[in-house]
Scaffold this active site. Structure first.
Site, short mmCIF file in Angstrom:
data_model
loop_
_atom_site.label_atom_id
_atom_site.label_comp_id
_atom_site.label_asym_id
_atom_site.label_seq_id
_atom_site.Cartn_x
_atom_site.Cartn_y
_atom_site.Cartn_z
N GLU A 76 0.81 -1.21 0.00
CA GLU A 76 0.00 0.00 0.00
C GLU A 76 0.85 1.27 0.00
O GLU A 76 0.53 2.25 -0.67
CB GLU A 76 -0.93 0.00 1.22
N ASP A 77 1.95 1.26 0.75
CA ASP A 77 2.69 2.50 0.98
C ASP A 77 4.05 2.61 0.29
O ASP A 77 4.71 3.64 0.38
CB ASP A 77 2.91 2.71 2.49
#
Ligand code: MN
Length: 724
Positions: A76-77
């Site tokens: 996600e990051d």
């Protein structure tokens, strides 16, 4: 910041020969991926995945779960892909990370209308593997613990979401430790004054109550010692949120809440649990209605314990929980603890030694029947209950529950039959999609309708809900029957003109009631719809009608074999052909129409097109219009042959030199060939040649070709071809 060794040490304490390499590699990968990133606290980002992994190790989860905890934010990051995770750490770890990422990407905040319970169900459905939830809950717990660094409005949003969604999930999984911590943190952010009051009050009472607690623990220890029962006794303050709930529910002040401190007796066996219960009840009077035996009847999340409330030494109420060490583990770590006992092999030994104690665990294992691999056992604890469903949002944020594989059409019918019947298109997450797209958990669906649009038969190929299926079928049946009846009347009238029968009058005079009876139909409409569906030819019905009229009225009418008609539209011609009793392979019980553009003839290759609400349209396989049609609506069809003599329209063009009487000769030849001329045009060119274009009726392709060949033999005819 937690060190990786602390995590691997914990894992080694409960797994024999653990795969620490997997965890170490995940740690190194995560450290590189998050390099340079910071938490709002100013700490390196890595502190977060390390804390999550530590929580998972404390929950005694397996190595892939701990590794997934370290990696849970990389997709996600950072620019890490899920494929990369799968390549480096295997599918199992990748699936967990993928599940956590999907849940994190959901924007629940914007779905304010959605019921929390539905969101929880949706998360369960999305998670598939229970370990995804474990990681998600550990992630949320650490985020809640560091929530102080967020902006205050964010603190409220996140705390509310945690309260609504994640702490009930922790409860459902039996993760009481996580649930308690989440709830107290939520209370701290959502009702800071209440939190402070309770904290202050407990501190006041704690100093007053210390002596009291020691006194009760001493009395309980005495009971155990007198009866030679091994055990440990804890006096534990209830968590602040549950005190708050109790004060709220019963309208009490903190001083009035007596069982703030719950006593817990932990013993070795189930037998000892009941022994201690009996001893406690003989010393202190039990409060009626407060005894709960969760040992013989465990809670759904596998929690087991004996609960009782008694009137204590100073006339106050004391809550006492009695359980075994194993039950204690389950109460703290939920399902994870079950898996843990299986994993470590401890359960087998204990099961043999004390079958009674583990009857509940054996029962669960019975459910999982013959699973050797503990990982398989873990995976089998998936929420099968929710696996067959998909949860999607309406544009207003309402949640709809649909079966797996459902499409926008199912969604439309789930809203209202009329929405389904008239749906023309759909947007999923803001993008137009085909009506047969498969919906995914968390999709937001917007359906477009148009009063003029109708359900299509091919929707039946992809809809998943019973409601959509029955409504579409019902609509099509009604619609087609209505159409078939209208069509039958037109066909009868056309054939009637040919046979010189006034069909409209015959209907008015009631002849069709008789005819319906003769053809064994209960109702005239049934007879008519069967004519419309090409199951009976109008000619056959009118032949019978003619006979009946003769019998009754004694009228002998001449039926001319051929007759010129007034001009007909293309539409009429298409319908006219449909009247003939043509069997087409691949098409059953459906309204058949022949395309006006190519007017296919029996004998030539054909293709079917499922039109919207107007039955199957038959085109010639070489028709240039086919390429403009929706491919998924095309249907392989072929003539089955053996059909009754029937007439089909065909366009022909004859080029000839101008000469006297030629037109008459051509007409004579066509008549001789039994070809009916429907209509025609005649054009003269300056070069002395003429072009005649006729719409004729033939029985099939062979009939047409034989007739054209015959026409070509006429003197001065230069060319005779079929027009397409
Ligand atoms: Mn995270």
């Amino acid at each position: 910041m937690i060190r990786i060794n602390e995590i691997t040490d914990v894992v080694s304490s409960y797994i024999d020969d653990p795969d620490l390499d997997l965890i170490q590699r995940a740690y190194i990968f995560s450290a590189r991926a998050h390099e340079g990133q910071m938490r709002l606290s100013g700490e390196p980002y890595l502190a977060h995945p390390l804390s999550v992994a530590k929580l998972l190790a404390d929950m005694r989860l397996d190595e892939p779960t701990v590794a997934a905890g370290l990696l849970h934010d990389t997709v996600e990051d950072t620019d890490t892909s899920i494929d990369e995770i799968a390549d480096l750490f295997g599918e199992e770890v990748a699936d967990i990370v993928d599940g956590v990422t999907k849940i994190s990407m959901m924007d629940f905040e914007s779905k304010a209308i959605a019921k929390a319970e539905n969101i929880r169900k949706m998360i369960l459905a999305m998670a598939e593997d229970i370990r995804v939830l474990m990681v998600k809950l550990a992630d949320r717990l650490h985020n809640m613990r560091t929530l102080g660094f967020q902006k205050s409005y964010k603190q409220l949003l996140i705390a509310q979401e945690t309260m609504d969604i994640y702490s009930p999930l922790a409860n459902r999984l039996g993760l009481y430790m996580v649930k308690r911590d989440l709830e107290d943190l939520c209370l701290f952010y959502l009702k800071p004054d209440v939190y402070q009051d309770i904290t202050d009050g407990l501190e006041r009472q704690h100093t007053i109550g210390k002596e009291y607690v020691d006194n009760v623990i001493g009395l309980l220890t005495g009971i155990l010692e007198d009866n030679q029962i091994e055990g440990t006794i804890y006096g534990r303050t209830k968590h602040k949120y549950s005190i708050h709930k109790k004060m709220q529910r019963q309208g009490l002040s903190l001083d009035q809440v007596h069982d703030i401190i719950a006593f817990r007796v932990i013993v070795d066996s189930v037998k000892d649990c009941y022994s201690v219960l009996g001893l406690v009840h003989s010393m202190w009077k039990p409060v009626s209605g407060k005894f709960k035996d969760y040992i013989s009847i465990p809670k759904a999340n596998m929690y087991q314990s004996l609960h009782t409330t008694v009137v204590g030494p100073e006339g106050e109420r004391i809550e006492i929980q009695i359980r075994t060490e194993e039950m204690q583990q389950v109460s703290e770590y939920g399902v994870a603890a079950h898996w843990q006992y299986k994993e470590s092999g401890r359960s087998d030994a204990k099961t043999n030694r004390d079958a009674e104690r583990f009857s509940w665990l054996r029962q669960i294992m019975d459910w999982q029947r013959e699973l050797e691999d503990p990982r398989e056992f873990m995976a089998s604890l998936r929420f099968d209950l929710f696996n067959d469903e998909v949860y999607v949002f309406t544009p207003a944020g309402e949640i709809k529950e649909l079966p797996d594989g459902a499409t926008p059409v199912d969604f439309a019918y789930s809203i209202h039959t009329e929405v389904g019947n008239h749906c023309t298109g759909a947007k999923v997450n803001g993008r137009m999609v085909p009506l047969n797209s498969v919906l995914k958990n968390g999709d937001t669906i917007e359906v477009f309708t148009d009063k003029k649009r109708k359900p299509s038969r091919d929707w039946l190929k992809f809809v998943k809900t019973a409601k959509a299926r029955t409504r579409i079928k019902h609509y099509i049946r009604t619609e087609e029957r209505t159409r078939s009846i209208i069509l039958a009347k037109e066909l009868l009238e056309k054939e009637g003109r040919r046979m010189n029968i006034n069909v409209a009058k015959a209907m008015k005079d009631g002849y069709f009631v008789m005819l319906a009876d003769e053809f064994n139909f209960g109702h005239v409409d049934d007879l008519l719809s069967n004519i419309g569906y090409s199951r009976i030819t109008p000619r056959k019905v009118l032949g019978r009608l003619h006979a009946v009229m003769n019998e009754i009225e004694g009228v002998e009418e001449e039926i001319p074999k051929q007759e010129q008609h007034q001009h007909e539209t293309e539409e009429d011609k298409a319908k006219g052909a449909a009247a003939s009793s043509i069997d087409i392979e691949g098409v059953d019980n459906v309204l058949i129409r022949f395309a006006g553009c190519c007017t296919p003839l029996p004998g030539e290759p054909i293709i079917g097109y499922i039109s919207r609400g107007r039955g199957v349209v038959i085109h010639s396989a070489t028709c240039p219009n086919i390429k403009n049609l929706e491919e998924e609506r095309l249907l392989n069809v072929s003539w089955t042959g053996g059909q009754e003599e029937s007439q089909h329209p065909a366009q022909i063009r004859i080029r000839c030199r101008n000469s006297k009487g030629l037109l008459a000769k051509i007409c004579a030849v066509l008549t001789e060939m039994d070809v009916n001329i429907d209509s025609g045009t005649f054009k003269s060119d300056l070069d002395g040649s003429s072009v005649l274009e006729f719409t004729v009726e033939v029985t099939d392709l062979g009939h047409l070709h034989r007739s054209l060949n015959k026409v070509k033999t006429i003197e001065n005819v230069l060319e005779a071809t079929r027009l397409s």
